[in-house]
Design a protein around this motif. Structure first.
Motif, PDB file in Angstrom:
ATOM      1  N   MET A  28      75.933   1.071  98.960  1.00 33.86           N
ATOM      2  CA  MET A  28      75.467   2.149  98.079  1.00 33.86           C
ATOM      3  C   MET A  28      74.028   2.510  98.432  1.00 33.86           C
ATOM      4  O   MET A  28      73.173   1.624  98.485  1.00 33.86           O
ATOM      5  CB  MET A  28      75.524   1.654  96.619  1.00 33.86           C
ATOM      6  CG  MET A  28      75.743   2.742  95.611  1.00 33.86           C
ATOM      7  SD  MET A  28      75.751   2.121  93.915  1.00 33.86           S
ATOM      8  CE  MET A  28      77.482   1.918  93.588  1.00 33.86           C
ATOM      9  N   ASN A  29      73.778   3.799  98.710  1.00 31.15           N
ATOM     10  CA  ASN A  29      72.386   4.184  98.973  1.00 31.15           C
ATOM     11  C   ASN A  29      71.693   4.562  97.661  1.00 31.15           C
ATOM     12  O   ASN A  29      72.318   4.580  96.603  1.00 31.15           O
ATOM     13  CB  ASN A  29      72.328   5.316 100.007  1.00 31.15           C
ATOM     14  CG  ASN A  29      73.042   6.563  99.506  1.00 31.15           C
ATOM     15  OD1 ASN A  29      73.047   6.838  98.307  1.00 31.15           O
ATOM     16  ND2 ASN A  29      73.648   7.311 100.418  1.00 31.15           N
ATOM     17  N   ILE A  30      70.412   4.865  97.773  1.00 31.37           N
ATOM     18  CA  ILE A  30      69.625   5.160  96.577  1.00 31.37           C
ATOM     19  C   ILE A  30      70.232   6.306  95.776  1.00 31.37           C
ATOM     20  O   ILE A  30      70.351   6.243  94.551  1.00 31.37           O
ATOM     21  CB  ILE A  30      68.164   5.506  96.971  1.00 31.37           C
ATOM     22  CG1 ILE A  30      67.423   4.247  97.443  1.00 31.37           C
ATOM     23  CG2 ILE A  30      67.429   6.170  95.823  1.00 31.37           C
ATOM     24  CD1 ILE A  30      66.797   3.435  96.339  1.00 31.37           C
ATOM     25  N   GLN A  31      70.627   7.338  96.507  1.00 35.99           N
ATOM     26  CA  GLN A  31      71.204   8.520  95.865  1.00 35.99           C
ATOM     27  C   GLN A  31      72.452   8.149  95.046  1.00 35.99           C
ATOM     28  O   GLN A  31      72.595   8.511  93.875  1.00 35.99           O
ATOM     29  CB  GLN A  31      71.543   9.558  96.951  1.00 35.99           C
ATOM     30  CG  GLN A  31      72.248  10.800  96.449  1.00 35.99           C
ATOM     31  CD  GLN A  31      71.346  11.627  95.540  1.00 35.99           C
ATOM     32  OE1 GLN A  31      70.112  11.585  95.680  1.00 35.99           O
ATOM     33  NE2 GLN A  31      71.933  12.351  94.605  1.00 35.99           N
ATOM     34  N   GLN A  32      73.329   7.380  95.680  1.00 37.78           N
ATOM     35  CA  GLN A  32      74.559   6.963  94.990  1.00 37.78           C
ATOM     36  C   GLN A  32      74.245   6.043  93.807  1.00 37.78           C
ATOM     37  O   GLN A  32      74.881   6.122  92.762  1.00 37.78           O
ATOM     38  CB  GLN A  32      75.480   6.229  95.974  1.00 37.78           C
ATOM     39  CG  GLN A  32      76.091   7.149  97.023  1.00 37.78           C
ATOM     40  CD  GLN A  32      76.673   6.368  98.190  1.00 37.78           C
ATOM     41  OE1 GLN A  32      76.162   5.304  98.551  1.00 37.78           O
ATOM     42  NE2 GLN A  32      77.739   6.878  98.780  1.00 37.78           N
ATOM     43  N   ALA A  33      73.257   5.178  94.021  1.00 37.74           N
ATOM     44  CA  ALA A  33      72.880   4.258  92.951  1.00 37.74           C
ATOM     45  C   ALA A  33      72.365   5.036  91.740  1.00 37.74           C
ATOM     46  O   ALA A  33      72.746   4.761  90.594  1.00 37.74           O
ATOM     47  CB  ALA A  33      71.813   3.291  93.447  1.00 37.74           C
ATOM     48  N   THR A  34      71.528   6.036  92.014  1.00 38.93           N
ATOM     49  CA  THR A  34      70.993   6.850  90.918  1.00 38.93           C
ATOM     50  C   THR A  34      72.132   7.549  90.167  1.00 38.93           C
ATOM     51  O   THR A  34      72.147   7.597  88.936  1.00 38.93           O
ATOM     52  CB  THR A  34      70.008   7.902  91.467  1.00 38.93           C
ATOM     53  OG1 THR A  34      69.015   7.219  92.234  1.00 38.93           O
ATOM     54  CG2 THR A  34      69.324   8.657  90.347  1.00 38.93           C
ATOM     55  N   GLU A  35      73.078   8.060  90.936  1.00 42.33           N
ATOM     56  CA  GLU A  35      74.201   8.751  90.297  1.00 42.33           C
ATOM     57  C   GLU A  35      75.011   7.781  89.434  1.00 42.33           C
ATOM     58  O   GLU A  35      75.423   8.118  88.311  1.00 42.33           O
ATOM     59  CB  GLU A  35      75.107   9.375  91.365  1.00 42.33           C
ATOM     60  CG  GLU A  35      74.561  10.686  91.898  1.00 42.33           C
ATOM     61  CD  GLU A  35      75.288  11.155  93.167  1.00 42.33           C
ATOM     62  OE1 GLU A  35      74.729  12.023  93.845  1.00 42.33           O
ATOM     63  OE2 GLU A  35      76.386  10.625  93.446  1.00 42.33           O
ATOM     64  N   ALA A  36      75.212   6.584  89.962  1.00 38.23           N
ATOM     65  CA  ALA A  36      75.977   5.589  89.204  1.00 38.23           C
ATOM     66  C   ALA A  36      75.257   5.239  87.906  1.00 38.23           C
ATOM     67  O   ALA A  36      75.874   5.140  86.835  1.00 38.23           O
ATOM     68  CB  ALA A  36      76.181   4.335  90.053  1.00 38.23           C
ATOM     69  N   ILE A  37      73.944   5.074  88.007  1.00 34.20           N
ATOM     70  CA  ILE A  37      73.152   4.723  86.817  1.00 34.20           C
ATOM     71  C   ILE A  37      73.210   5.843  85.790  1.00 34.20           C
ATOM     72  O   ILE A  37      73.400   5.616  84.595  1.00 34.20           O
ATOM     73  CB  ILE A  37      71.689   4.420  87.213  1.00 34.20           C
ATOM     74  CG1 ILE A  37      71.654   3.124  88.033  1.00 34.20           C
ATOM     75  CG2 ILE A  37      70.802   4.313  85.996  1.00 34.20           C
ATOM     76  CD1 ILE A  37      70.381   2.916  88.807  1.00 34.20           C
ATOM     77  N   GLU A  38      73.075   7.075  86.275  1.00 29.97           N
ATOM     78  CA  GLU A  38      73.113   8.206  85.345  1.00 29.97           C
ATOM     79  C   GLU A  38      74.473   8.332  84.677  1.00 29.97           C
ATOM     80  O   GLU A  38      74.568   8.685  83.505  1.00 29.97           O
ATOM     81  CB  GLU A  38      72.745   9.505  86.089  1.00 29.97           C
ATOM     82  CG  GLU A  38      71.245   9.558  86.385  1.00 29.97           C
ATOM     83  CD  GLU A  38      70.821  10.807  87.133  1.00 29.97           C
ATOM     84  OE1 GLU A  38      69.616  11.108  87.111  1.00 29.97           O
ATOM     85  OE2 GLU A  38      71.696  11.477  87.744  1.00 29.97           O
ATOM     86  N   GLU A  39      75.485   8.014  85.433  1.00 26.56           N
ATOM     87  CA  GLU A  39      76.832   8.082  84.869  1.00 26.56           C
ATOM     88  C   GLU A  39      76.988   7.070  83.728  1.00 26.56           C
ATOM     89  O   GLU A  39      77.493   7.383  82.647  1.00 26.56           O
ATOM     90  CB  GLU A  39      77.842   7.789  85.986  1.00 26.56           C
ATOM     91  CG  GLU A  39      79.292   7.951  85.573  1.00 26.56           C
ATOM     92  CD  GLU A  39      80.219   7.430  86.668  1.00 26.56           C
ATOM     93  OE1 GLU A  39      79.960   7.741  87.847  1.00 26.56           O
ATOM     94  OE2 GLU A  39      81.156   6.697  86.328  1.00 26.56           O
ATOM     95  N   VAL A  40      76.503   5.850  83.974  1.00 29.24           N
ATOM     96  CA  VAL A  40      76.605   4.814  82.936  1.00 29.24           C
ATOM     97  C   VAL A  40      75.732   5.168  81.728  1.00 29.24           C
ATOM     98  O   VAL A  40      76.147   5.025  80.574  1.00 29.24           O
ATOM     99  CB  VAL A  40      76.213   3.430  83.504  1.00 29.24           C
ATOM    100  CG1 VAL A  40      76.206   2.385  82.409  1.00 29.24           C
ATOM    101  CG2 VAL A  40      77.166   3.024  84.621  1.00 29.24           C
ATOM    102  N   LEU A  41      74.532   5.681  82.011  1.00 29.07           N
ATOM    103  CA  LEU A  41      73.654   6.072  80.898  1.00 29.07           C
ATOM    104  C   LEU A  41      74.301   7.167  80.049  1.00 29.07           C
ATOM    105  O   LEU A  41      74.159   7.193  78.833  1.00 29.07           O
ATOM    106  CB  LEU A  41      72.304   6.569  81.436  1.00 29.07           C
ATOM    107  CG  LEU A  41      71.337   5.489  81.924  1.00 29.07           C
ATOM    108  CD1 LEU A  41      70.115   6.131  82.580  1.00 29.07           C
ATOM    109  CD2 LEU A  41      70.899   4.578  80.786  1.00 29.07           C
ATOM    110  N   GLY A  42      75.008   8.058  80.729  1.00 31.26           N
ATOM    111  CA  GLY A  42      75.697   9.136  80.027  1.00 31.26           C
ATOM    112  C   GLY A  42      76.751   8.613  79.070  1.00 31.26           C
ATOM    113  O   GLY A  42      77.014   9.206  78.022  1.00 31.26           O
ATOM    114  N   GLN A  43      77.343   7.484  79.445  1.00 28.71           N
ATOM    115  CA  GLN A  43      78.348   6.888  78.553  1.00 28.71           C
ATOM    116  C   GLN A  43      77.682   6.187  77.373  1.00 28.71           C
ATOM    117  O   GLN A  43      78.165   6.232  76.245  1.00 28.71           O
ATOM    118  CB  GLN A  43      79.203   5.885  79.330  1.00 28.71           C
ATOM    119  CG  GLN A  43      80.162   6.542  80.313  1.00 28.71           C
ATOM    120  CD  GLN A  43      80.598   5.597  81.413  1.00 28.71           C
ATOM    121  OE1 GLN A  43      80.302   4.399  81.377  1.00 28.71           O
ATOM    122  NE2 GLN A  43      81.299   6.119  82.400  1.00 28.71           N
TER     123      GLN A  43
END
Lengths: 80, 477
Positions: A1-16
């Motif tokens: 996972m690169n930084i970009q993907q990691a950020t997206e994953a984090i934002e997705e979880v935060l959204g939940q």
């Protein structure tokens, strides 16, 4: 996972965890708990979601590395 | 095959109304899954299945009121053999009346029970009503002396109190306590108890409310709607509510809900400050051991099971309430009524505003891990609007934790008719002198707001010191 993907994953979880939060206004270096008004249970849900997303256990000792979007992205990018 | 019966959801419950089925025939259910919503005299309660299998038949229809023990549905259990259900369809209709007869036969027997022993010092109506009934009466502004008890031995039931409350809303001076004549409108307006209580709190006239529940049952949401939407006729306290909600017809239902919730809190807190002589105490509690114990546990636990400090603090508060029972209960009718068990109310702020204080039942008996999972569950359900009715009515003492908001010291306002509120601040590192050496230690400031009518400072101090002692031995909690 690169930084970009990691950020997206984090934002997705935060959204939940905080569906009403405006993530676009979130500064990468702002404290997540303060900015999104997460209480300790919300934060635990965030850790739980993230742990599931990257398929790895996240220890309590690592919580401080997850304090901001930037630090959390760096932490997650090295995993999952 | 398993029978799903109308459960007894309280000692005083002898019948319940099926509000809603959450399943249909053929649906698979797990043990413990909520499959129906039942309205009792107390509240609307989600009822779980005690069997796993598939729903075979739904026997009682939404809106029907049946005695406790009535067959509501049948569940075909898995792995329970290949026995085909023998009962012909007609038996379903027969079973309910049987249960009714049983109950009818049971009632005279119940009446023969001797009335509770009278205590000469108590006002005359006390022996015919329980503390919870008095609690309800107080909430609804009903004078118990004027209520005719229909329970065993003339005991006043919840239904009597709510009926008196609604009668007061539509005064009938000549026959205040008699049953309504048969010539009255065919079906008495169906109102869920929560809705009725809320209507009393918000000053909403139920006769003007249109029910959207099964069979036109007026539900909580209908009352909230009525409270927030301007109505043609209105009296009393509802005037303010309606005025405030009348900013524009575009006001969303979320806003209406917020407003209604704000008004409930406003009424309750104003009453608290008006009636309750609060006293306040605080103690700074060293959490070194508690935090170390928690971190140790969390290293072993899955993320989903991890404990947060709040769970330990709640546990300590619950056990302290058990040990100092004078702070766990209600002040009603000029005297203290101890709570039956420690049901810990937890103030939960909702995202988007508002506050609810559901209770964790029997919190003092739960190990910290279990308490933690209940807390998470309660917060999740509070924020998604899926609380069980009983949880909103049972608290015997309440805790408010503002530590996550950075607050260090909370001066709380008691939820009447409770007599104490525990405030928890943020866990912070502070210099603490131990054996002449100063070191940084995690501490929390716990406060107690207590009703001076019910207890004195000495008792309150004992509560906080008990909490502190408990937190020094977390492994024993």
């Amino acid at each position: 996972m690169n930084i970009q993907q990691a950020t997206e994953a984090i934002e997705e979880v935060l959204g939940q965890v905080a569906p009403d939060a405006d993530l676009t206004a979130l500064s990468p270096d702002a404290d997540l708990r303060d900015s999104l008004e997460l209480d300790s249970l919300d934060f635990l849900s965030f850790i739980e979601g993230l742990s599931k997303r990257v398929g790895e256990r996240i220890d309590e000792d690592d919580y401080q590395k997850l304090a901001t979007l930037a630090s959390a992205s760096a932490f997650i990018a090295g995993r999952g | 095959m398993a029978d799903f019966l109308m459960p007894a959801l309280g000692a005083d419950m002898d019948e319940g109304t099926l509000l809603e089925w959450l399943v249909k025939p053929g649906d698979e259910v797990r043990k413990g899954e909520v499959i129906a919503v039942v309205d009792t005299d107390k509240a609307a309660i989600e009822v779980e299945s005690f069997a796993a299998g598939s729903i075979e038949r739904l026997i009682v229809n939404p809106g029907e009121t049946v005695p406790v023990g009535t067959l509501l549905a049948t569940i075909a259990e898995h792995a329970a053999g290949e026995i085909a259900p023998e009962a012909p369809p007609a038996s379903a209709a027969e079973k309910a009346p049987v249960a009714k007869k049983k109950s009818a036969a049971g009632k005279p027997a119940a009446k023969k029970r001797p009335a509770p022993a009278k205590r000469a010092t108590e006002p005359p109506h006390l022996e015919t009503s329980s503390p919870l009934i008095r609690h309800l009466a107080e909430e609804l502004g009903v004078e118990l002396d004027r209520v005719h008890g229909t329970g065993p031995g003339g005991a006043i039931t919840r239904a009597d109190v709510t009926a008196a409350a609604s009668a007061a809303a539509q005064p009938q001076p000549e026959q205040p306590t008699r049953p309504r004549p048969a010539a009255a409108p065919p079906a008495r307006q169906r109102v869920t108890p929560i809705a009725r209580r809320l209507a009393a709190e918000l000053g909403v006239d139920l006769s003007g409310v249109t029910g959207t529940g099964p069979g036109g049952t007026v539900r909580e949401a209908d009352v909230r709607q009525a409270a927030a939407v301007p109505a043609a006729a209105g009296t009393g306290t509802a005037g303010a509510a309606r005025g405030a909600g009348a900013d524009g017809p575009a006001a969303s239902s979320a806003q209406a809900r917020l407003l209604a919730m704000r008004q409930v809190t406003a009424r309750l807190m104003a009453r608290s400050k008006r009636e309750i002589p609060h006293y306040y105490l605080s103690e700074t509690i060293d959490l070194t051991r508690a935090m170390a114990w928690m971190h140790d546990r969390n290293r072993e636990l899955e993320v989903t099971e991890r404990i947060v400090p709040a769970a330990l603090l709640l546990k300590a508060a619950a056990v302290a309430a058990l040990r100092v029972p004078a702070l766990n209960g209600f002040w009603v009718d000029d005297r203290f009524w101890p709570g039956e068990g420690v049901h810990l109310g937890v103030a939960i702020s909702l995202r988007g505003g508002g506050l609810v204080t559901p209770a964790i039942r029997a919190a003092a008996d739960l190990p910290p891990l279990e308490l933690m999972s209940r807390l998470r569950d309660l917060v999740t359900r509070a924020r998604t609007g899926r609380l069980r009715g009983s949880e909103l009515t049972d608290a015997t003492i309440t805790v408010t934790n503002l530590g996550d908001q950075g607050v260090e010291l909370v001066y709380g306002v008691i939820y009447p008719p409770q007599v104490a509120l525990v405030g928890l601040g943020k866990v912070v590192e502070r210099p603490v002198a131990v054996d002449g050496m100063v070191g940084a230690r995690p501490v929390v400031t716990a406060t107690l707001a207590a009703d001076h009518r019910a207890t004195d400072g000495y008792t309150g101090a004992r509560f906080l010191s008990t909490m502190s002692e408990l937190l020094q031995r977390p492994e024993e909690m």
